[in-house]
Design an enzyme around this catalytic site. Structure first.
Site, short mmCIF file in Angstrom:
data_model
loop_
_atom_site.label_atom_id
_atom_site.label_comp_id
_atom_site.label_asym_id
_atom_site.label_seq_id
_atom_site.Cartn_x
_atom_site.Cartn_y
_atom_site.Cartn_z
CG ASP A 1 7.65 6.39 60.16
OD1 ASP A 1 7.15 6.65 61.26
OD2 ASP A 1 7.00 5.94 59.21
NE ARG B 1 0.74 4.52 55.49
CZ ARG B 1 -0.58 4.33 55.56
NH1 ARG B 1 -1.32 4.58 54.50
NH2 ARG B 1 -1.13 3.88 56.67
#
Length: 677
Positions: free
Chosen positions: A150, A273
């Site tokens: 990511d 998250r």
């Protein structure tokens, strides 16, 4: 072969000189922001307020560290070694790092189930060093080696764009996730810096996971990120630059208050998250809002909102921002405003700052990365700052069930607002679709997409437009132009473009209207992903381009349009990308990607394609529909790569009205000079 009809230097007004890494392309606005570089006293190194409830949680985590550490030794998820073929016919022992991933509640690459979907083991392809070396990209961001996923905390600070990213410093597979860090003057020529954050506290012992940056009114920066604790609980943590006056932001200090947020009641320990960039609501000058992705016990995806004044103490909003049944875990949630039709910003083509107030000229986007299918979905709607809730304009195209950023290999995306060029920029993680064995052989895995500007499509009002940042055009070198090429039914036309591994292609197609009119019905059940790809023939498609193709078309990646006509005379256009014949290797996942693309009355069909060795990014109709592929040719590499036009329709003639193809320079991504650190 069709020759070029224009001198390379004359396309778009003349050749462009590629930017050097030290060149700032925004000089025309530098004066307006001259004050932004003034130094200010650094804040305290850490924040010391620790809420009582968080203290209790932290103490429990500390007690568990030793016990859990011993469990990780024996849980069967440790590292090991793999014996793989080496050059010269021998074998080499390659260390394989521990790969936790799904077991710890986070997505990771796993092509093995897909590769073995037909049953039985997949025969490994004999990759050569030349083939593997060719796959490394030239102008897409990637670290020097190892696994990446990511994009995190992108921001602009004192003359530099910053990109943080999930990185494994030990291996080309997921594990030991830290934050890599790179800086650039132009979003393309990146310089690698030392690691920004590593998993070195109980609250992030299992990984420094995804997060976002927020710039406060005084110019200071806060970074919220998810940490996976020693017992694999997902918590939110705070970090700040050790020296905010440092343009490179080389050192980060984690707060003594960490973790600042823990999973609330009703939310699973591994379902909490990826905090967003914070924003302020109108008429509330004290509290900031942050959204966090999750899911409930019924598998509904959702976004929680918390309010904070100091980024240490948080209060939950009275309601969920949004929830969509059956969509599963929402990862990497993003929330941002876009200028709607009639607003000055929309007319100027500008993006909006994250805290832009809702109103008649502003819409808000909610995006989620769905852990269930590993795609990024978005929807456009209305934000209510009084309740911190959001409502989609079109419930049938809600988050997770409607529109996607990209219909190919694209995930965990994140936007940020660029205050210099007043634009919203989108990053996306583009993983591999080969085997982990191949990644270990080449020593790296994954790239980041080309950063894209994001705007609301004010012509349709119902979708976003994504387009490569304008700086990509500074990579253009020699170019060739073709026009008026007739594509008869079943034809394939080669284009003489020279080397074809780093390209920027813009093409416009015109379809024979009389042929379309004469068709009563055409392929009403067509779907890109279930079709035979470019090899399948319909009345009104497919037609487009073949890139990364070899001379005899034994390897090819097809980017094409496909028209569908209903019995009521309605016409729909599909935009597809076919990897089925992209490589002779069989230890790959190969798909046909695509979806419908809106085409308005009077518009020709247009596409832009960026080719960079093992990645193809395509943008149809100005970026209304986008597709990204990872492809791994074995023959269509180096000087053997070619470009073709094709029309495989059985009942319609097509004209390539205009095709412009530029060679693209490398971005020369490299470490920041050690002598300057």
């Amino acid at each position: 072969m069709i020759p070029a009809v224009a001198d390379p230097a004359t396309l778009d007004g003349g050749a462009r000189t590629p930017l050097l890494p030290e060149t700032d392309p925004r000089s025309r606005r530098r004066a307006a922001h001259a004050g932004a570089g003034q130094k200010r006293p650094p804040p305290p190194a850490t924040t010391t307020v620790l809420p009582a409830v968080v203290s209790a949680v932290l103490l429990l985590v500390l007690v568990a560290v030793t016990v859990l550490a011993s469990q990780h030794v024996d849980d069967g998820q440790g590292g090991g070694v793999a014996v793989v073929p080496a050059g010269g016919g021998g074998h080499a022992v390659v260390e394989v790092a521990a790969s936790r991933g799904v077991a710890d509640g986070v997505s990771e690459k796993s092509t093995a189930p897909l590769l073995g979907a037909a049953g039985g083991a997949v025969e490994e392809f004999s990759w050569t060093n030349a083939m593997l070396a060719w796959q490394r990209t030239a102008f897409h961001f990637q670290p020097p080696k190892n696994w990446m996923n990511d994009p995190n905390g992108p921001l602009y600070h004192k003359g530099w764009y910053h990109l943080f990213y999930q990185w494994n410093p030990d291996s080309a597979v997921w594990g030991n996730i830290t934050w890599g860090h790179a800086v650039s003057r132009d979003l393309l020529h990146w310089l690698h810096l030392p690691l920004a954050m590593v998993p070195d506290h109980p609250y992030d012992a299992n990984g420094v996971w995804s997060g976002s940056a927020t710039r406060l009114p005084d110019g200071s920066i806060v970074m919220l990120y998810t940490g996976s604790t020693a017992e694999s609980v997902q918590v939110q943590n705070l970090a700040e630059p050790a020296d905010p006056s440092d343009p490179l932001l080389r050192e980060w200090v984690k707060s003594d208050a960490n973790p600042v947020l823990v999973p609330p009641p009703g939310i699973g320990a591994t379902d909490f998250r990826d905090p967003t960039t914070a924003w302020r609501a109108p008429n509330d000058t004290t509290a900031w809002r942050v959204a966090i992705g999750s899911k409930d016990r019924d598998h509904a995806g959702l976004a929680l909102v918390y309010r904070t004044e100091d980024f240490v103490r948080y209060d939950p909003a009275p309601a969920l921002m949004h929830v969509v049944p059956s969509t599963g875990m929402w990862e990497c949630v993003d929330f941002y405003p876009v200028a709607a039709g009639g607003s000055a910003a929309a007319a100027d083509g500008d993006g909006l700052e994250t805290s832009a107030a809702p109103g008649p000229g502003v819409k808000h986007v909610v995006k989620a990365s769905l852990d269930d299918d590993k795609h990024d979905y978005y929807a456009i709607g209305t934000y209510d700052p009084a309740t911190d809730t959001w409502t989609p304009d079109d419930a049938e195209n809600d988050v997770g069930i409607g529109l996607r950023y990209d219909y190919g290999k694209y995930y965990a995306s994140k936007t940020f607002y660029d205050p210099v060029l007043r634009r919203r920029v989108l990053w996306g993680w583009v993983g591999e679709t080969d085997s982990e064995r191949a990644d270990i052989l080449k020593g790296w895995a994954s790239v980041q997409s080309i950063p894209r500007t994001v705007l609301l499509d004010t012509k349709t009002g119902s979708n976003l437009l994504q387009w490569p940042v304008v700086e990509v055009e500074n990579l253009r070198m020699s170019g060739r132009s073709f026009g008026g090429i007739a594509l008869d039914r079943g034809s394939v036309v080669p284009l003489d473009v020279g080397k074809a591994t780093q390209l920027d292609i813009e093409a416009v197609f015109e379809v024979d209207a009389s042929a379309v009119e004469g068709v009563t019905e055409a392929d009403v059940t067509f779907n890109c992903s279930t079709s035979a790809g470019a090899a399948g023939r319909g009345l009104l498609g497919p037609f487009g381009l073949l890139v990364l193709a070899d001379e005899d078309l034994s390897e090819q990646t097809a980017v094409y349009f496909y028209l569908v006509k209903g019995t009521d005379g309605s016409l729909q256009t599909f935009f597809c990308q076919d990897e089925l014949r992209a490589s002779k290797a069989n230890d790959l996942v190969k798909r046909v990607y695509g979806s419908l693309v809106p085409v308005l009355d009077g518009e020709n069909l247009s596409v832009r394609i960026l080719v960079d060795h093992s990645i193809v990014e395509s943008f149809a109709q100005g970026g209304r529909t986008c597709i990204t592929s990872r492809v791994y040719p074995t023959r269509a590499i180096y000087d053997s790569a070619r470009v073709f036009l094709f029309n495989n329709a059985t009942n319609v003639h097509v004209k390539a009205k205009s095709v412009k193809i530029w060679q693209l320079n490398s971005a020369y991504i490299r470490p920041y000079p050690a002598s300057s650190l």
